[in-house]
Scaffold this active site. Sequence first.
Site, mmCIF file in Angstrom:
data_model
loop_
_atom_site.group_PDB
_atom_site.id
_atom_site.type_symbol
_atom_site.label_atom_id
_atom_site.label_comp_id
_atom_site.label_asym_id
_atom_site.label_seq_id
_atom_site.Cartn_x
_atom_site.Cartn_y
_atom_site.Cartn_z
ATOM 1 N N ASP A 105 0.878 -1.172 0.000
ATOM 2 C CA ASP A 105 0.000 0.000 0.000
ATOM 3 C C ASP A 105 0.918 1.225 0.000
ATOM 4 O O ASP A 105 1.548 1.540 1.011
ATOM 5 C CB ASP A 105 -0.884 -0.059 1.255
ATOM 6 N N GLN A 146 0.834 6.521 1.104
ATOM 7 C CA GLN A 146 1.571 7.588 1.799
ATOM 8 C C GLN A 146 3.024 7.681 1.338
ATOM 9 O O GLN A 146 3.761 8.538 1.822
ATOM 10 C CB GLN A 146 1.527 7.358 3.315
ATOM 11 N N LYS A 162 -3.402 12.091 -2.955
ATOM 12 C CA LYS A 162 -2.412 12.297 -1.888
ATOM 13 C C LYS A 162 -1.068 12.759 -2.466
ATOM 14 O O LYS A 162 -0.134 13.045 -1.736
ATOM 15 C CB LYS A 162 -2.235 11.009 -1.094
ATOM 16 N N CYS A 180 -8.355 6.275 10.406
ATOM 17 C CA CYS A 180 -8.658 4.988 9.747
ATOM 18 C C CYS A 180 -7.596 3.944 10.094
ATOM 19 O O CYS A 180 -7.253 3.103 9.256
ATOM 20 C CB CYS A 180 -8.773 5.136 8.235
HETATM 21 N N1 PLP Z 1 -3.721 3.432 2.670
HETATM 22 C C1 PLP Z 1 -3.142 4.411 3.366
HETATM 23 C C2 PLP Z 1 -1.817 4.168 4.028
HETATM 24 C C3 PLP Z 1 -3.778 5.647 3.470
HETATM 25 O O1 PLP Z 1 -3.205 6.634 4.178
HETATM 26 C C4 PLP Z 1 -5.031 5.837 2.839
HETATM 27 C C5 PLP Z 1 -5.756 7.114 2.984
HETATM 28 O O2 PLP Z 1 -5.582 7.834 3.936
HETATM 29 C C6 PLP Z 1 -5.573 4.776 2.103
HETATM 30 C C7 PLP Z 1 -4.885 3.595 2.047
HETATM 31 C C8 PLP Z 1 -6.869 4.926 1.396
HETATM 32 O O3 PLP Z 1 -6.720 5.802 0.317
HETATM 33 P P1 PLP Z 1 -7.976 6.270 -0.537
HETATM 34 O O4 PLP Z 1 -8.998 6.775 0.451
HETATM 35 O O5 PLP Z 1 -7.429 7.329 -1.416
HETATM 36 O O6 PLP Z 1 -8.480 5.085 -1.277
#
Ligand code: PLP
Length: 421
Positions: free
Chosen positions: A215, A218, A241, A379
């Site tokens: 993932d 960030q 982001k 989250c």
């Molecule tokens: N993964 C990480 C580490 C995140 O910080 C975020 C969003 O804050 C996501 C996944 C989810 O991203 P999105 O809401 O753009 O799908």
Amino acid sequence: MAIVDVTDQDRDTRGTGFDVDRIREDFPILRTRLDGPQLVYLDNAATSQKPRLVIDAVSDYYANTNANIHRGVHRLSVQATDAYENARGKIQRFIGAERREEIVFVRGTTEAVNLIAQTFGRTHIDRDDEVIISTMEHHSNIVPWQLLCEERGARLRVVPINDDGEFLLDEYENLLNDRTKLVAVTHIANALGTINPVERIVELAHARGVRVLIDGAQAVPHTEVDVRRIDCDFYAFSAHKMFGPTGVGALYGKLDLLESLPPYQSGGDMIKSVTFEKTIYNDLPHRLEAGTPNIAGAIGFGAAVDYLTAIGMDNIASYEDDLLRYGTKVLSAIPEVRLIGTAREKASVLSFVLEGIHPHDVGTILDQRGVAVRTGHHCSQPVMQRFKVPATARASLALYNTRSEIDALATGLRQVIEVFQ
Ligand code: PLP
């Protein structure tokens, strides 16, 4: 509408040609005043602001080339298709992928993870198999695997973290076993800023023939990402982001793996031909992109990549590292501040609690002073549980932030403390 004063230390301190003053001029929103105080935007991990280049690319598409892509013979459609596919090529090069076909446009990181859970997961993960994640994941990289494991009768295993918020490689090695079918971990943790040793994580998984999804939500705005060097099987990230538009992101996958996936969503564009007897699916990447995509978003995403590339990811990483060190020093000097996330390898995030004051109160009072931070569980509720806090306040930095803005945060925090004394 004045811009926050930038100290000499902010300007090109490291002789890289990185000029934060110039960069700030590219972002119209940074000139905003919120009913008085100058905006100090420190919520970049939630979403970053957009430079003029990205805003113009999106509006130029709607003003001058708006048409649906791939199926049209008329000129506008051809131009829109070219712009959309060019953006894919920019993203491919930006993360060092070998082929354009390895980049699938999605709505964002969340959709990318769900896509892999529903395609790779449903075809490779069975009863009693295991999926490994870590304690520091965003819910987007937890819940899709939980749902998959429930559906398939598989088991979710979680790599613990230490008191600094670091991934425990030894514990990870112990969790890897013959039943492990997938490892899904974050490159940089959104609630902590920890940079994970992703190359080593992949190496250890591959030694057992286990596939790895990273993932990268960030990571891509802050550090150079090279998917071939990491050697991950899948890499997910969101445009919004990294200074691009919302509602678009990318999933990178190794070509042979993507080829082996069943369809994700079905409908237009993912097919070559349809009869009531049989449908023949399209080639990659279109086979995984059903329906009319976010064309303007993809074009803006490409412009964001151009923007970052022109500044240079090394320059950005080194400027932000300096800023993070400064922020850590300044916040650590406030006795009531407890930093959550103190990993040795860390990027762009200052997550903290103030002794005896709820983070929501911290966020609300800071906002009255023009300082935008995020408060809550980000989250990442398992991270909050690990550190035994209900929530944190999080200042997350980007390339346009300055030492003066960190000083504004510290001043704001001292005022919050005074209010509660
Ligand atoms: N993964 C990480 C580490 C995140 O910080 C975020 C969003 O804050 C996501 C996944 C989810 O991203 P999105 O809401 O753009 O799908």
